[in-house]
Design an enzyme around this catalytic site. Structure first.
Site, mmCIF file in Angstrom:
data_model
loop_
_atom_site.group_PDB
_atom_site.id
_atom_site.type_symbol
_atom_site.label_atom_id
_atom_site.label_comp_id
_atom_site.label_asym_id
_atom_site.label_seq_id
_atom_site.Cartn_x
_atom_site.Cartn_y
_atom_site.Cartn_z
ATOM 1 N N SER A 1 -58.722 40.601 68.586
ATOM 2 C CA SER A 1 -58.157 40.031 67.359
ATOM 3 C C SER A 1 -58.287 40.980 66.176
ATOM 4 O O SER A 1 -59.398 41.370 65.808
ATOM 5 C CB SER A 1 -58.873 38.722 67.004
ATOM 6 O OG SER A 1 -58.450 37.689 67.821
ATOM 7 N N GLU B 1 -54.593 29.564 75.164
ATOM 8 C CA GLU B 1 -53.138 29.563 74.999
ATOM 9 C C GLU B 1 -52.460 28.794 76.138
ATOM 10 O O GLU B 1 -51.252 28.576 76.120
ATOM 11 C CB GLU B 1 -52.607 31.000 74.963
ATOM 12 C CG GLU B 1 -53.025 31.750 73.708
ATOM 13 C CD GLU B 1 -52.627 33.227 73.767
ATOM 14 O OE1 GLU B 1 -51.498 33.556 73.373
ATOM 15 O OE2 GLU B 1 -53.464 34.049 74.226
ATOM 16 N N SER C 1 -62.834 35.106 74.665
ATOM 17 C CA SER C 1 -62.038 36.027 75.489
ATOM 18 C C SER C 1 -62.940 36.904 76.341
ATOM 19 O O SER C 1 -64.093 36.571 76.599
ATOM 20 C CB SER C 1 -61.174 36.911 74.571
ATOM 21 O OG SER C 1 -62.007 37.777 73.814
ATOM 22 N N HIS D 1 -59.559 31.589 61.401
ATOM 23 C CA HIS D 1 -58.968 32.779 62.023
ATOM 24 C C HIS D 1 -58.558 33.820 60.972
ATOM 25 O O HIS D 1 -58.615 35.021 61.208
ATOM 26 C CB HIS D 1 -57.776 32.356 62.886
ATOM 27 C CG HIS D 1 -57.245 33.449 63.762
ATOM 28 N ND1 HIS D 1 -58.024 34.073 64.727
ATOM 29 C CD2 HIS D 1 -56.031 34.063 63.832
ATOM 30 C CE1 HIS D 1 -57.300 34.999 65.347
ATOM 31 N NE2 HIS D 1 -56.087 35.021 64.812
#
Ligand code: HPA
Length: 282
Positions: free
Chosen positions: A29, A85, A215, A253
């Site tokens: 990210s 996702e 992740s 985020h």
């Protein structure tokens, strides 16, 4: 079959550009801007690669980049896929298999993470020494299903998944960069996308977590399945200690991306230093 899909994707990339990468990079990210540092770069959008998923998250561009960094042939994912996702872990990790099939023997995987260890500050980095796969322990692992021996063995060991020589190299590079604080610790993967409750963060600390994120672990499992050497680096973007205060703050985020943006030059120097000295880490 997954193997055939990986071969089709590999051949589609080779049809774009004849490449034999040495290092595969997954840019987490907000860290995708490292892509600007590559020389002689060819970019292939994920949409043009058969069987690749699409990036849906802000801060994840969704392209494969093939080029050179410090003269070393690299292939980089500018944007990755996440469990939250809605992708299966088999789909999400297909690019790792493809980068390995293209020849990359080393994977440098990066992410943005919350600092569960109270000593960690936003903007610090953490070498991933080991991980705890909460979804994995609960039955969500990319290797569940029939095993294809062409990829690797049925029961790959994950002890020492993170290469000690690469960790030592990263630490020696960071030691020469005064602007970088590089911790070493345990990364715990949670599924997300909701951030953790304070009670969950305290639980994560009790089980030995230093940094938490959504992740990386599936990619590392698949990379080890294919016997790649792995280096993992987390950028700490926010405190996630679970320590109750009157103003616990809120993680979001946008803040994660802002911290990533602020340390971009430091991150680039660290990765450059590691890639250019890879021959020392064997
Ligand atoms: N929790 C989970 N994932 C994250 C965090 C966090 O606090 N920060 C960045 N990714």
């Amino acid at each position: 079959m997954l193997y055939d899909q990986a071969i089709e994707a590999t051949n589609a990339i080779l049809a774009h550009v004849a490449c034999k990468p040495v290092v595969a990079l997954v840019l987490g990210s907000g860290l995708g801007d490292l892509a600007q540092e590559l020389d002689d770069v060819v970019a292939i959008p994920y949409t043009e690669i058969p069987h690749f998923a699409r990036s849906t998250v802000a801060g994840h561009v969704g392209r494969l980049l093939i080029g050179n960094l410090e003269g070393v042939p690299v292939i980089a994912m500018q944007g990755r896929f996440h469990l939250y996702e809605g992708y299966t872990l088999q789909v999400l990790t297909l690019p790792i298999r493809v980068m390995s099939l293209l020849g990359a023997q080393t994977l440098i995987v990066t992410n943005a993470a919350g600092g569960v260890n109270p000593a960690y500050r936003p903007g610090d980095f953490m070498l991933i020494h080991d991980h705890i796969a909460l979804p994995g322990l609960a039955g969500v692992n990319p290797l569940i299903g029939p095993n294809d021996e062409r990829f690797g063995v049925r029961f790959p060991p994950l002890a020492k998944a993170y290469d000690a020589h690469l960790c030592a190299l990263a630490q020696s590079v960071a030691a020469r960069l005064p602007e970088i604080t590089l911790h070493a610790g345990i990364y715990t993967m949670v599924a997300g996308p909701s951030f953790e409750t304070e009670a969950e963060l305290r639980f994560l600390r009790v089980i030995g977590t230093d940094a938490v994120g959504m992740s990386t672990v599936p990619e590392v499992i698949v990379a080890r399945h294919m016997e790649m050497r792995v280096l993992g680096i987390s950028l700490i973007t926010n405190p996630a200690t679970g320590i109750e205060t009157d103003d616990p703050g809120t993680v979001n985020h946008t803040d994660v991306l802002a911290i990533a943006n602020a340390v971009r030059p430091h991150f680039a120097k660290l990765v450059r230093g590691i890639v250019s000295n890879l021959s020392l880490a064997s």
